[in-house]
Design an enzyme around this catalytic site. Sequence first.
Site, PDB file in Angstrom:
ATOM      1  N   LYS A 127       0.850  -1.188   0.000  1.00 52.62           N
ATOM      2  CA  LYS A 127       0.000   0.000   0.000  1.00 52.62           C
ATOM      3  C   LYS A 127       0.892   1.247   0.000  1.00 52.62           C
ATOM      4  CE  LYS A 127      -1.709   2.777   3.017  1.00 52.62           C
ATOM      5  NZ  LYS A 127      -1.771   4.017   2.238  1.00 52.62           N
TER       6      LYS A 127
ATOM      7  N   GLU B  55      10.128  15.985  15.465  1.00 52.02           N
ATOM      8  CA  GLU B  55      10.504  15.725  14.077  1.00 52.02           C
ATOM      9  C   GLU B  55       9.730  16.706  13.197  1.00 52.02           C
ATOM     10  OE1 GLU B  55       9.025  12.132  12.112  1.00 52.02           O
ATOM     11  OE2 GLU B  55      10.999  11.902  11.203  1.00 52.02           O
TER      12      GLU B  55
ATOM     13  N   GLU C 233       9.850   1.048  10.703  1.00 48.44           N
ATOM     14  CA  GLU C 233      10.838   2.091  10.402  1.00 48.44           C
ATOM     15  C   GLU C 233      10.120   3.412  10.638  1.00 48.44           C
ATOM     16  OE1 GLU C 233      13.888   1.624   9.840  1.00 48.44           O
ATOM     17  OE2 GLU C 233      14.193  -0.277   8.787  1.00 48.44           O
TER      18      GLU C 233
ATOM     19  N   CYS D 226      13.390  10.792   7.067  1.00 45.41           N
ATOM     20  CA  CYS D 226      13.502  10.254   8.432  1.00 45.41           C
ATOM     21  C   CYS D 226      14.919  10.382   8.967  1.00 45.41           C
ATOM     22  CB  CYS D 226      13.063   8.798   8.442  1.00 45.41           C
ATOM     23  SG  CYS D 226      13.932   7.798   7.226  1.00 45.41           S
TER      24      CYS D 226
HETATM   25  P1  TAP Z   1       2.163   7.979   8.429  1.00 47.75           P
HETATM   26  O1  TAP Z   1       1.105   8.984   8.505  1.00 47.75           O
HETATM   27  O2  TAP Z   1       2.503   7.199   9.630  1.00 47.75           O
HETATM   28  O3  TAP Z   1       1.769   7.015   7.217  1.00 47.75           O
HETATM   29  C1  TAP Z   1       2.607   5.992   6.761  1.00 47.75           C
HETATM   30  C2  TAP Z   1       1.784   4.969   6.016  1.00 47.75           C
HETATM   31  O4  TAP Z   1       0.893   4.357   6.926  1.00 47.75           O
HETATM   32  C3  TAP Z   1       0.920   5.556   4.910  1.00 47.75           C
HETATM   33  O5  TAP Z   1       0.862   4.658   3.830  1.00 47.75           O
HETATM   34  C4  TAP Z   1      -0.432   5.659   5.601  1.00 47.75           C
HETATM   35  O6  TAP Z   1      -1.516   5.673   4.718  1.00 47.75           O
HETATM   36  C5  TAP Z   1      -0.432   4.407   6.430  1.00 47.75           C
HETATM   37  N1  TAP Z   1      -1.378   4.420   7.550  1.00 47.75           N
HETATM   38  C6  TAP Z   1      -1.881   5.471   8.220  1.00 47.75           C
HETATM   39  N2  TAP Z   1      -2.735   5.074   9.179  1.00 47.75           N
HETATM   40  C7  TAP Z   1      -2.771   3.716   9.122  1.00 47.75           C
HETATM   41  C8  TAP Z   1      -3.462   2.716   9.860  1.00 47.75           C
HETATM   42  N3  TAP Z   1      -4.287   3.017  10.849  1.00 47.75           N
HETATM   43  N4  TAP Z   1      -3.280   1.420   9.525  1.00 47.75           N
HETATM   44  C9  TAP Z   1      -2.422   1.091   8.548  1.00 47.75           C
HETATM   45  N5  TAP Z   1      -1.755   1.988   7.797  1.00 47.75           N
HETATM   46  C10 TAP Z   1      -1.904   3.294   8.097  1.00 47.75           C
HETATM   47  O7  TAP Z   1       3.550   8.616   7.964  1.00 47.75           O
HETATM   48  P2  TAP Z   1       3.821   9.624   6.769  1.00 47.75           P
HETATM   49  O8  TAP Z   1       3.354  10.970   7.188  1.00 47.75           O
HETATM   50  O9  TAP Z   1       3.329   9.047   5.484  1.00 47.75           O
HETATM   51  O10 TAP Z   1       5.425   9.598   6.706  1.00 47.75           O
HETATM   52  C11 TAP Z   1       6.211  10.419   7.474  1.00 47.75           C
HETATM   53  C12 TAP Z   1       6.769   9.655   8.659  1.00 47.75           C
HETATM   54  O11 TAP Z   1       7.435   8.492   8.210  1.00 47.75           O
HETATM   55  C13 TAP Z   1       7.821  10.435   9.416  1.00 47.75           C
HETATM   56  O12 TAP Z   1       7.635  10.278  10.790  1.00 47.75           O
HETATM   57  C14 TAP Z   1       9.130   9.773   8.991  1.00 47.75           C
HETATM   58  O13 TAP Z   1      10.184   9.899   9.891  1.00 47.75           O
HETATM   59  C15 TAP Z   1       8.711   8.368   8.817  1.00 47.75           C
HETATM   60  N6  TAP Z   1       9.645   7.682   7.939  1.00 47.75           N
HETATM   61  C16 TAP Z   1      10.498   6.786   8.488  1.00 47.75           C
HETATM   62  C17 TAP Z   1      11.423   6.158   7.663  1.00 47.75           C
HETATM   63  C18 TAP Z   1      12.366   5.159   8.246  1.00 47.75           C
HETATM   64  S1  TAP Z   1      13.151   4.205   7.198  1.00 47.75           S
HETATM   65  N7  TAP Z   1      12.554   5.052   9.528  1.00 47.75           N
HETATM   66  C19 TAP Z   1      11.467   6.446   6.316  1.00 47.75           C
HETATM   67  C20 TAP Z   1      10.581   7.372   5.808  1.00 47.75           C
HETATM   68  C21 TAP Z   1       9.653   7.983   6.638  1.00 47.75           C
HETATM   69  P3  TAP Z   1      -2.152   7.086   4.204  1.00 47.75           P
HETATM   70  O14 TAP Z   1      -1.179   7.631   3.258  1.00 47.75           O
HETATM   71  O15 TAP Z   1      -3.397   6.719   3.563  1.00 47.75           O
HETATM   72  O16 TAP Z   1      -2.325   7.923   5.436  1.00 47.75           O
END
Ligand code: TAP
Length: 452
Positions: A154, A356, A229, A263
């Site tokens: 997804k 963050e 992650e 991240c």
């Molecule tokens: P999130 O809001 O946590 O979303 C990540 C993924 O999870 C998206 O595909 C989201 O779908 C999905 N999701 C949301 N709610 C869910 C639920 N209840 N059940 C299952 N899946 C769900 O993060 P983001 O804003 O996309 O990304 C930014 C964050 O990612 C930052 O905190 C960053 O640090 C972290 N990040 C970490 C890494 C590593 S490798 N540690 C790398 C990149 C990013 P939707 O898009 O539909 O909301």
Amino acid sequence: MPDYTVINPATEQAVTTVTLSTAAETDAAIERAAAAQVSWRAVAPGDRARLLRRFAAEVDAHAAELAALEVAGSGHPVGQATWEAEHVRDVLEYYAAAPERLAGRQIPVAGGLNVTFHEPLGVVGLIVPWNFPMPIFAWGMAPALAAGNTVVAKPAEVTPLTARRIGELALAAGLPEGVLAVLPGKGSVVGQRLVDHPLVRKIVFTGSTEVGREIMAGCARQVKRVTLELGGKSANIVFADADLEQAAATAPYAVFDNAGQDCCARSRILVQRSVFDRFMELLEPAVMGLRVGDPALPETQMGPLISAAHRERVASYVPDGAPVAFRGTAPGGPGFWFPPTVLAPAGEHSPAFTDEVFGPVVTVTPFEDEADAVTIANDTPYGLSGSIWTENVGRAIRVARGVETGNLSVNSHSSVRYWTPFGGFKQSGLGRELGPDALDSFTEVKNVFIAS
Ligand code: TAP
């Protein structure tokens, strides 16, 4: 079925419309993946390797097209987006070598012998964030497939285009139907079904710590395997004996790459007090010289933020009266632009210092000595990345051992190499991706005694 309109973050224009998958469609894709896994795991290792290499070749042949999709759909500068597409190719090639090396052990025991097998888990659910839609998709997908699992992925709702195209390229390369499914959709619908469906045996989640906690709790209900992650708030530690020119010249890339939506962003620069002023003098031209603008131009180094809502969130970390030391440029007009911004001195309890930000905002803070640097670096619930700048090898090793974080670079701003392990300490995650041992987390060890 609901639709989602993908917006170009640099122009605010609609790019295309994507149909979002429903819970019922997700269930159907999971069931198809479970059926496909029976024959996928039986594909001879050499043939599975060949298919993954063909998949890599398809990605390579379409790298420019994938990059263009990421420029339009995510606002990534084209140079970066091209690297990302080629990175998918490289990760696939790297793990294409794995099926033929997935050997177990033979252990002598009384009355016979024990042999171990690395068995695939079954269906792996991959939940990908919006900041690096291609690389993070590849990090989970390639080793999972190499190990004989099938994958239902997804992408983030706002950035589905490249993952969807890579799914098509897998089919073009000859991967059987059902082995890799890409389902654009909402986290609360598709993501939730992946977590809840009993046929999904493992979740690979990359995203915020907040959602990661929910995913972990959901997986706990079925004792489902999970790799997390999550977020980061990493430190870039500059000692007085460092090559200050190099440390300052590269510091902007360590935090403003991908407009800070990274991240691994080293969003806290810690500088030894005796060289603080000199470092700031060197940092200013490096930040002012950052080329922020049209992501379609090859010379662009930083593009826009992903959305208006995200820009508002990032802007909240730079309220009126914030200690802005200097700021780079950003285009006016349409687009979710935000200039690279340096805050100094930032209060150690200010949200820009503790949270963050996930945008192009960095704090610069002085420290006194080695112990002080390690204490400040560790004063965060996160532990994902970081850099250390010093000419003293002993100090580099001591500080590297002292900082509670998963990935460090010494005298470099680099973060990720797909052939080395990657993952977080503390609330930055659980488990490791990438590197030579990645298949361990996509297989179960089966132990068989054979009487002789
Ligand atoms: P999130 O809001 O946590 O979303 C990540 C993924 O999870 C998206 O595909 C989201 O779908 C999905 N999701 C949301 N709610 C869910 C639920 N209840 N059940 C299952 N899946 C769900 O993060 P983001 O804003 O996309 O990304 C930014 C964050 O990612 C930052 O905190 C960053 O640090 C972290 N990040 C970490 C890494 C590593 S490798 N540690 C790398 C990149 C990013 P939707 O898009 O539909 O909301």
